[in-house]
Every structure is written in C-alpha cells, then in structure tokens.
Design an enzyme around this catalytic site. Structure first.
Site, PDB file in Angstrom:
ATOM      1  N   LYS A   6     -70.261  28.094 -27.530  1.00 60.10           N
ATOM      2  CA  LYS A   6     -71.357  27.122 -27.605  1.00 60.10           C
ATOM      3  C   LYS A   6     -72.654  27.888 -27.421  1.00 60.10           C
ATOM      4  CE  LYS A   6     -71.847  22.643 -28.028  1.00 60.10           C
ATOM      5  NZ  LYS A   6     -70.969  21.748 -28.789  1.00 60.10           N
TER       6      LYS A   6
HETATM    7  P1  NAD Z   1     -78.489  14.233 -32.464  1.00 62.77           P
HETATM    8  O1  NAD Z   1     -79.557  15.102 -31.948  1.00 62.77           O
HETATM    9  O2  NAD Z   1     -78.323  14.043 -33.922  1.00 62.77           O
HETATM   10  O3  NAD Z   1     -78.626  12.765 -31.817  1.00 62.77           O
HETATM   11  C1  NAD Z   1     -78.707  12.575 -30.433  1.00 62.77           C
HETATM   12  C2  NAD Z   1     -79.043  11.130 -30.156  1.00 62.77           C
HETATM   13  O4  NAD Z   1     -79.038  10.941 -28.739  1.00 62.77           O
HETATM   14  C3  NAD Z   1     -80.444  10.733 -30.644  1.00 62.77           C
HETATM   15  O5  NAD Z   1     -80.393   9.384 -31.090  1.00 62.77           O
HETATM   16  C4  NAD Z   1     -81.259  10.855 -29.368  1.00 62.77           C
HETATM   17  O6  NAD Z   1     -82.444  10.050 -29.401  1.00 62.77           O
HETATM   18  C5  NAD Z   1     -80.269  10.329 -28.357  1.00 62.77           C
HETATM   19  N1  NAD Z   1     -80.617  10.685 -26.988  1.00 62.77           N
HETATM   20  C6  NAD Z   1     -81.165  11.830 -26.523  1.00 62.77           C
HETATM   21  N2  NAD Z   1     -81.394  11.713 -25.200  1.00 62.77           N
HETATM   22  C7  NAD Z   1     -80.949  10.490 -24.834  1.00 62.77           C
HETATM   23  C8  NAD Z   1     -80.902   9.789 -23.602  1.00 62.77           C
HETATM   24  N3  NAD Z   1     -81.374  10.322 -22.479  1.00 62.77           N
HETATM   25  N4  NAD Z   1     -80.366   8.536 -23.599  1.00 62.77           N
HETATM   26  C9  NAD Z   1     -79.893   7.982 -24.743  1.00 62.77           C
HETATM   27  N5  NAD Z   1     -79.918   8.593 -25.935  1.00 62.77           N
HETATM   28  C10 NAD Z   1     -80.447   9.833 -25.963  1.00 62.77           C
HETATM   29  O7  NAD Z   1     -77.144  14.790 -31.802  1.00 62.77           O
HETATM   30  P2  NAD Z   1     -75.650  14.552 -32.284  1.00 62.77           P
HETATM   31  O8  NAD Z   1     -75.275  15.677 -33.159  1.00 62.77           O
HETATM   32  O9  NAD Z   1     -75.485  13.149 -32.744  1.00 62.77           O
HETATM   33  O10 NAD Z   1     -74.851  14.788 -30.919  1.00 62.77           O
HETATM   34  C11 NAD Z   1     -74.661  13.741 -29.981  1.00 62.77           C
HETATM   35  C12 NAD Z   1     -73.519  14.100 -29.047  1.00 62.77           C
HETATM   36  O11 NAD Z   1     -72.324  14.314 -29.816  1.00 62.77           O
HETATM   37  C13 NAD Z   1     -73.727  15.373 -28.242  1.00 62.77           C
HETATM   38  O12 NAD Z   1     -73.106  15.202 -26.984  1.00 62.77           O
HETATM   39  C14 NAD Z   1     -72.969  16.411 -29.030  1.00 62.77           C
HETATM   40  O13 NAD Z   1     -72.537  17.498 -28.225  1.00 62.77           O
HETATM   41  C15 NAD Z   1     -71.805  15.591 -29.523  1.00 62.77           C
HETATM   42  N6  NAD Z   1     -71.146  16.145 -30.708  1.00 62.77           N
HETATM   43  C16 NAD Z   1     -71.841  16.335 -31.864  1.00 62.77           C
HETATM   44  C17 NAD Z   1     -71.179  16.832 -32.973  1.00 62.77           C
HETATM   45  C18 NAD Z   1     -71.855  17.009 -34.304  1.00 62.77           C
HETATM   46  O14 NAD Z   1     -71.165  17.317 -35.273  1.00 62.77           O
HETATM   47  N7  NAD Z   1     -73.147  16.798 -34.436  1.00 62.77           N
HETATM   48  C19 NAD Z   1     -69.805  17.152 -32.888  1.00 62.77           C
HETATM   49  C20 NAD Z   1     -69.133  16.921 -31.701  1.00 62.77           C
HETATM   50  C21 NAD Z   1     -69.807  16.410 -30.618  1.00 62.77           C
END
Ligand code: NAD
Length: 418
Positions: free
Chosen positions: A108
């Site tokens: 990571k």
């Molecule tokens: P992203 O940046 O596209 O979206 C994140 C979202 O969370 C946004 O809507 C943001 O406004 C919101 N957010 C940020 N701080 C916040 C808070 N304090 N309270 C509520 N909402 C909040 O990110 P993503 O890629 O959608 O990732 C989201 C989660 O999923 C993370 O934990 C990431 O590790 C996990 N994840 C992502 C992927 C991927 O392929 N993108 C894969 C596996 C896991």
C-alpha cells in the site's frame, strides 16, 4: 519501523492476524514475520506550488509480503495518512490477495495531503515526484500501484508516464486503474463498487431472506460508493441514504441514484439533492436500514456507535471501516459483517485482469470482465460463508484465516532464503 506499532490501525491489523491465524500451523518465527512489513519506504516530496513556494509532502510505500507474487496495492491521498495506517492496509492486501487466489503480494502507498486543496498542476507535480521517490520499489514485476481513497485514473496516468519516462519506453503494466485509452481495463472503474453490490446480493439472500424489499445506506460517494449505489439500484435494492465528506442525504422512500451521481460528478455534493433530508455522517451510520455499507474511511464503526446501529447487516466497501471492538459488539448483536477483504476485492480482481491484459497487450471485452469478476466474487463469498458456518466464527475471521493460510502454505513450499 517501530513507530507503526504506535498506530491503532496497525495494532488492530496485527490483532486480527493473531486472532485469525490461531490454529493454523505456522512456526512462531514466520508468524512474527507476518506481523511486520517486509520493507517500507518513507519519502519527503518537495513540490513547487502555484504560488511559487515549495511545500513538502510525506509519502509512504509499504510492501508487506510477496510470497505469492509481485506486490499489489493502492495509493491513498488523504491528510490523515500515516505510516501505521499504510502498513496496516498493506498487510490486509496480503490476505486479500491470498483469499482471492491471485498471484500477488500485499502493498500500500499513501501521501499525507488533502488532494482537494491542490490545483491539477500541483497534484500532477506531487504525483510525479512521489512516483520518482518510490521508484526503487515499484515495477511491473515488482510492485504495481492502483487508485485508492483520494486518487483516480488521472493520477494513475501521471504515475505511468513518470515511470515510463525513467525507462525510456511505455510500461502500461506499472499501474492499474488507468484510463482505457492508455491500457486500462474496461470495467476497472466500476469493479470495486459492482463487486460490493454482487456480494451484497448474496448476503441479502443469505441473511435477509424474509425482508421483502431491502434498503441500503452508503457512506462515501466516490468511486466505490457511487458504483455500489448504481449497481444496487439496477438490482432493485433501494438506496435510502448516501454521504460524502460534506455530509449526507436521506429519503426512506429511496433516492434517485443516477441523479445523485450526476450532481456529485458535476462537483456538487449529496446535500444539493433536494428530495431528502440532510444528515451528518454520524447520523447516517445510525439510520434504520437493512444494509449499511461504509465506503469511505477506515475506523468509522466503533465501540461508541456500534451499539446504536440500526442495520441488519454491514457490507464493508471501505478498507478497515470497523474497529475490532466495534466488530465484537456487532457480533454480540447478531449483525453479520461481510468483511472488506471479501466485499471490496472487485477492484483488486479487475486490477489483476488489467495487469494481465497490459503484459499481453491483448484486451478483453467488458462482458468477459464482469462475468469473471462476478464468478470470483461469488465463489469467495460462498467459500468464506461456508467456512464461517463450519467453524462458527464471524466471516471476518474465516476470510482472514483462508487468506493467511494461502500465504503460509506458499511460504512453506518456497522455504526460507538463504
Ligand atoms: P474516493 O476518493 O473515490 O471516494 C471517497 C469518498 O469518501 C468521497 O465521497 C469522499 O467525500 C468520502 N469521504 C471522505 N472523507 C469522509 C468522511 N470523513 N466521512 C464520510 N465520507 C468521507 O475513494 P474510493 O476509491 O471510493 O475509496 C473508498 C474506500 O474504499 C477506501 O477505504 C478505500 O481504501 C476502499 N477501496 C477502494 C478501492 C478502489 O478500487 N477504489 C478498492 C478497495 C477498497
């Protein structure tokens, strides 16, 4: 390296490893190795800002284990990123790759920055410098980054370009999650959210058989949250509340998901959607619903709010959204949790497809990708659910145990160098 043990996120990852690996035949020295990352790089990136001044941003790349293959793991841009959190996420990636039976180890990366306060040009300079700083670790056969919280296909394009410039030729398979036109995979953008939705469908069949028309609440409306909402909507599962960092919107009759996605992608916020009540993120977690899907930050379901959740199941779209004590409370309350390493593995799986396509320069149809993704997600869900039932353990422990066992068995076969 010892500072990671001061991090609550890291200590929890170790605790979960210890709990899940109990009963597995792993000699103590190797167990100790699994509790620590293999290697880690801390980098300080000076970046010329648009006002002419230089700012320094601290970043990390942590490789936890590469027994099964080259390292794989996302890059996170968030102001709270620290060494311990990145190391915890890297460890989780190792078990996730093991569980999904993919030829990858866990890694990571992250930079402590609020990406939304930077201009595009500042973001590009930061990304290029961070990529240059972690060059000793990354490579298409060594360690392949991907998007995560706060990063996106554009950032992956800059990473790919920076790496390619240092090699003198184009290397698409250095990152996954890049735009299709430069070697990305069809379906990668939707993959994590669709995977969450496929697993939710299975969890509903298993745990909510008697609920006539189940409804879902989703925290986070970025890549994972929005694609989960769109797919659930297609499946006929009503989405009643969503939020982002600015707060959320709730309508018990259901939200118009496509309209909300249009608002948020147009730089609006969920609160701009008129047909619902505004809620805070803390209120959203406690809304009455069948399915709660945290899809933003880690450690949001805790011992403080777990007693007050009014959902029937939790499906973890985010990485590490439930603390260990929050998890125990949900267990005592008979609220099943579909853990992150099962529920959000869709992005990792299609990243694997993207990496394979990049190495072969041969690209698959979107139908082939989603068919294979669905099959793999459903197989993992059934495997973990059966294991959990047989051992009478929560799905998280069953999933971790299967993932850890895969890595431990491979380690045994490979032996110990030298
Ligand atoms: P992203 O940046 O596209 O979206 C994140 C979202 O969370 C946004 O809507 C943001 O406004 C919101 N957010 C940020 N701080 C916040 C808070 N304090 N309270 C509520 N909402 C909040 O990110 P993503 O890629 O959608 O990732 C989201 C989660 O999923 C993370 O934990 C990431 O590790 C996990 N994840 C992502 C992927 C991927 O392929 N993108 C894969 C596996 C896991």
């Amino acid at each position: 390296m010892h500072e990671i043990f001061n991090s609550a996120a890291y200590r929890e990852a170790v605790l979960q490893f210890d709990r899940a690996s109990e009963g597995l035949v792993i000699e103590e020295g190797l167990r100790e190795r699994f509790r620590r990352p293999q290697r880690a790089l801390v980098v300080n990136c000076p970046v010329r800002m648009d006002n002419g001044e230089v700012e320094v941003f601290t970043g990390y790349r942590v490789q936890h284990n590469q027994t099964l293959g080259p390292c794989k793991g996302g890059i996170r841009y968030h102001h709270q990123v620290d060494f311990g959190e990145v190391a915890a996420l890297a460890m989780n990636m190792t078990w996730k790759c093991g569980l999904a039976e993919l030829p990858f180890g866990g890694a990571k990366g992250g930079v402590a920055v609020d990406p939304y306060t930077l201009s595009q040009t500042e973001l590009e300079r930061l990304t290029r410098r961070y990529t240059a700083e972690i060059l000793p670790l990354i490579g298409p056969n060594k360690d392949i980054p991907a998007p995560d919280l706060g990063t996106n296909p554009q950032i992956m394009s800059w990473m790919m370009d920076t790496y390619s410039m240092t090699q003198g030729y184009t290397v698409p398979s250095i990152v996954t999650g890049k735009p299709v036109i430069i070697g990305g995979s069809l379906g990668r953008e939707e993959a994590t959210g669709y995977g969450v939705a496929y697993v939710t469908e299975d969890a509903v069949k298993k745990h909510l058989k008697y609920v006539e028309s189940p409804c879902a609440v989703i925290q986070g409306f970025g890549n994972v949250g929005s694609h989960t909402a769109l797919k659930l909507n297609d499946m006929g599962i009503k989405v009643v509340a969503v939020s982002d960092a600015t707060g959320g919107i709730y309508n018990p009759k259901g939200l118009e998901v496509k309209k909300l996605v249009g608002i948020v992608r147009g730089k609006g916020k969920p609160g701009d959607y008129r047909n619902g009540d505004n809620v805070t993120n803390e209120e959203l977690l406690k809304l009455e619903c069948d399915i709660l899907i945290p899809a933003a930050l880690g450690r949001v379901i805790t011992k403080e709010n777990a007693p007050n959740l009014k959902c029937k199941i939790v499906v973890e779209g985010a990485n590490g959204p439930t603390t260990a004590d929050g998890d125990d409370i949900l267990g005592d309350r008979n609220i099943p949790v579909i853990p992150d390493i099962v529920a959000n593995a869709g992005g990792l799986i299609v990243s694997y497809f993207e990496w394979v396509q990049g190495l072969q320069e041969y690209f698959w149809s979107v139908d082939a990708i989603f068919d294979d993704l669905k099959k793999r997600m459903k197989t993992a869900f059934v495997k973990v659910a059966e294991h959990a039932e047989r051992d009478k353990t929560p799905m998280r422990l069953a999933a971790l145990k299967l993932g850890i066992n895969q890595v431990a068995k491979a380690r045994e076969l490979r032996g110990l160098y030298p």
